[in-house]
Design an enzyme around this catalytic site. Structure first.
Site, mmCIF file in Angstrom:
data_model
loop_
_atom_site.group_PDB
_atom_site.id
_atom_site.type_symbol
_atom_site.label_atom_id
_atom_site.label_comp_id
_atom_site.label_asym_id
_atom_site.label_seq_id
_atom_site.Cartn_x
_atom_site.Cartn_y
_atom_site.Cartn_z
ATOM 1 N N GLU A 1 0.828 -1.205 0.000
ATOM 2 C CA GLU A 1 0.000 0.000 0.000
ATOM 3 C C GLU A 1 0.864 1.258 0.000
ATOM 4 O OE1 GLU A 1 -2.792 1.394 -0.047
ATOM 5 O OE2 GLU A 1 -4.363 -0.105 0.253
ATOM 6 N N ARG B 1 -6.872 1.138 13.213
ATOM 7 C CA ARG B 1 -5.499 1.426 12.797
ATOM 8 C C ARG B 1 -5.535 2.510 11.737
ATOM 9 N NH1 ARG B 1 -4.937 -0.351 7.625
ATOM 10 N NH2 ARG B 1 -5.867 -2.326 6.978
ATOM 11 N N ASN C 1 -4.938 3.897 8.104
ATOM 12 C CA ASN C 1 -4.952 3.327 6.765
ATOM 13 C C ASN C 1 -4.269 4.338 5.843
ATOM 14 O OD1 ASN C 1 -5.635 1.078 5.192
ATOM 15 N ND2 ASN C 1 -7.375 2.155 4.315
ATOM 16 N N GLU D 1 -11.709 -4.641 11.978
ATOM 17 C CA GLU D 1 -12.857 -5.515 11.707
ATOM 18 C C GLU D 1 -13.830 -4.862 10.740
ATOM 19 O OE1 GLU D 1 -14.078 -6.139 15.741
ATOM 20 O OE2 GLU D 1 -12.365 -7.443 16.148
ATOM 21 N N ASN E 1 -9.535 5.908 2.679
ATOM 22 C CA ASN E 1 -8.567 5.486 1.669
ATOM 23 C C ASN E 1 -8.036 6.652 0.848
ATOM 24 O OD1 ASN E 1 -7.338 2.951 1.353
ATOM 25 N ND2 ASN E 1 -9.341 1.984 1.246
ATOM 26 N N ASP F 1 -9.869 2.194 -3.959
ATOM 27 C CA ASP F 1 -8.922 2.107 -2.832
ATOM 28 C C ASP F 1 -8.045 3.360 -2.844
ATOM 29 O OD1 ASP F 1 -7.009 1.340 -0.940
ATOM 30 O OD2 ASP F 1 -7.178 -0.765 -1.430
HETATM 31 CA CA CA Z 1 -5.726 1.606 0.892
#
Ligand code: CA
Length: 294
Positions: free
Chosen positions: A18, A101, A103, A121, A149, A199
Site C-alpha cells: 500500500e 489502525r 490506513n 474488523e 482510503n 482504494d
Molecule cells: Ca488503501
C-alpha cells in the site's frame, strides 16, 4: 476507452502492499506492507528493496522535509529514521479504539499529513480522517468513515478528493490551502459495481484521477469533472490497492497490490499478487508532497 497493461517490477509477495510515494531525491518508491508491519524503499533502477520492520500494522508512510519517514500505524503516528532504523512513537488520536489502525495517508501540497483510520474488523463508520500539521497537532476532519482510503489534491490546490471505500464513490471537498480546511463534500465519481471498490488514488497533470480498484483487477482513470471513465490499466492481480506517479518526468505509474485474501487456488492463479507493478500511461503525474516539519 484506452487500456494499458501493467507489468510486475518487484515480485515482493507482500500481504497488503500500500501507500506508494515517489522519493525524487533517491528515485525510489516508498511503500508499506500493512499486514506485515513493514516500511520499504524500492529502487526501480537496481531492483533493491530496503525494508524496516515496525512492530505494528502500518497503513501509510510519507517522507518528511527533515529526511525521516512519518507513518501511521495501529498504535498511532510514528517516525522512522531510515539511517539508524530508530522508531519514535508520536501521537495516537484514538487510544480508546485499539481495534482501529491508520490506513491510507498522504500530504497536501502545503505539507500537512492527511491520514485516515479504519477498524481492523471493518466496523461501519468507526474511522475518521485526520489532519496532522507541522505544529504537531492532530485534528479530526471527517467523522463516520468506514475504510478511509485514497486522497489527492487538484493542481490548483482548491479541491481535495477522498475515498471511503465501501461508498463506491470518489468525493470532492473545496480545499482552503492556507487554513487546510475542507467544505462542501459531494460525489464526483461513482465506481461501477463490476469494477470492484475504490482504494488508493493519485492525480495526473491533466487533473484526472487514477483510482486503484480492490477486487477490480486494475486502475481506472476518471475525469472528476464529468464522472467519466477514460482509461483502465489492467493487472493480473485482483486486489489492486494504490498508485503514484514517479520515474523520469513522472511518466510511470507505480501500482501496489495485495495477496491477503487469496486461498491456495488464488495464489496459483495470481502468482504476482502482492507485487509492485508499473505502467507507462502516456501522461505525466505530479510529485509526491513531503511532510513539512517545523
Ligand atoms: Ca488503501
Amino acid at each position: 476507452m484506452q487500456t494499458y497493461q501493467a507489468s510486475c517490477i518487484f515480485d515482493g509477495k507482500a500481504t497488503l502492499a500500500e501507500g506508494p510515494g515517489w522519493d525524487e531525491e533517491r528515485q525510489a518508491i516508498v511503500w508499506v506492507d500493512i499486514e506485515k508491519g513493514k516500511i520499504s524503499r524500492f529502487y526501480p533502477s537496481t531492483h533493491r528493496n530496503e525494508t524496516w520492520a515496525i512492530s505494528q500494522k502500518v497503513g501509510c508512510v510519507v517522507r518528511t522535509s527533515g529526511g525521516d519517514l512519518l507513518a501511521g500505524g495501529q498504535e498511532g503516528l510514528l517516525k522512522l529514521n531510515p539511517e539508524s532504523g530508530e522508531v519514535t512513537s508520536l501521537q495516537n488520536p484514538e487510544p480508546d479504539l485499539p481495534v482501529n489502525r491508520f490506513n491510507d495517508g498522504k500530504c497536501d501540497p502545503q505539507g500537512r499529513l492527511w491520514a485516515g483510520t479504519m477498524s481492523c474488523e471493518e466496523e461501519e463508520g468507526a474511522g475518521s480522517l485526520y489532519r496532522i500539521t507541522n505544529e504537531g497537532s492532530i485534528k479530526r476532519m471527517v467523522e463516520s468513515v468506514t475504510i478511509s482510503n485514497g486522497l489527492a489534491w487538484s493542481q490548483d490546490g482548491r479541491t481535495m478528493y477522498y475515498i471511503d471505500t465501501p461508498t463506491r464513490h470518489v468525493d470532492a471537498f473545496d480545499f482552503d490551502p492556507v487554513e487546510g480546511e475542507i467544505s462542501n463534500r459531494r460525489h464526483v465519481i461513482e465506481i461501477p459495481k463490476d469494477m470492484g471498490y475504490p482504494d488508493g488514488m493519485t492525480i495526473d497533470a491533466e487533473g484526472k484521477l487514477w483510482v486503484a480498484l480492490w477486487a477490480g483487477w486494475g486502475v481506472g482513470r476518471w475525469d472528476p469533472s464529468t464522472g467519466e471513465l477514460l482509461a483502465k490499466v489492467q493487472l493480473p492481480v485482483e486486489c489492486v490497492t494504490a498508485c503514484c506517479f514517479g520515474g523520469k518526468d513522472y511518466h510511470t505509474l507505480y501500482i501496489t497490490t495485495a495477496s491477503r485474501d487469496l486461498d491456495e487456488e488464488g495464489h496459483k492463479e495470481q502468482p504476482q499478487a502482492g507485487g509492485l507493478f508499473t505502467a507507462d500511461v502516456g501522461v505525466a503525474g505530479l510529485p509526491t508532497p513531503v511532510f513539512k516539519e517545523a
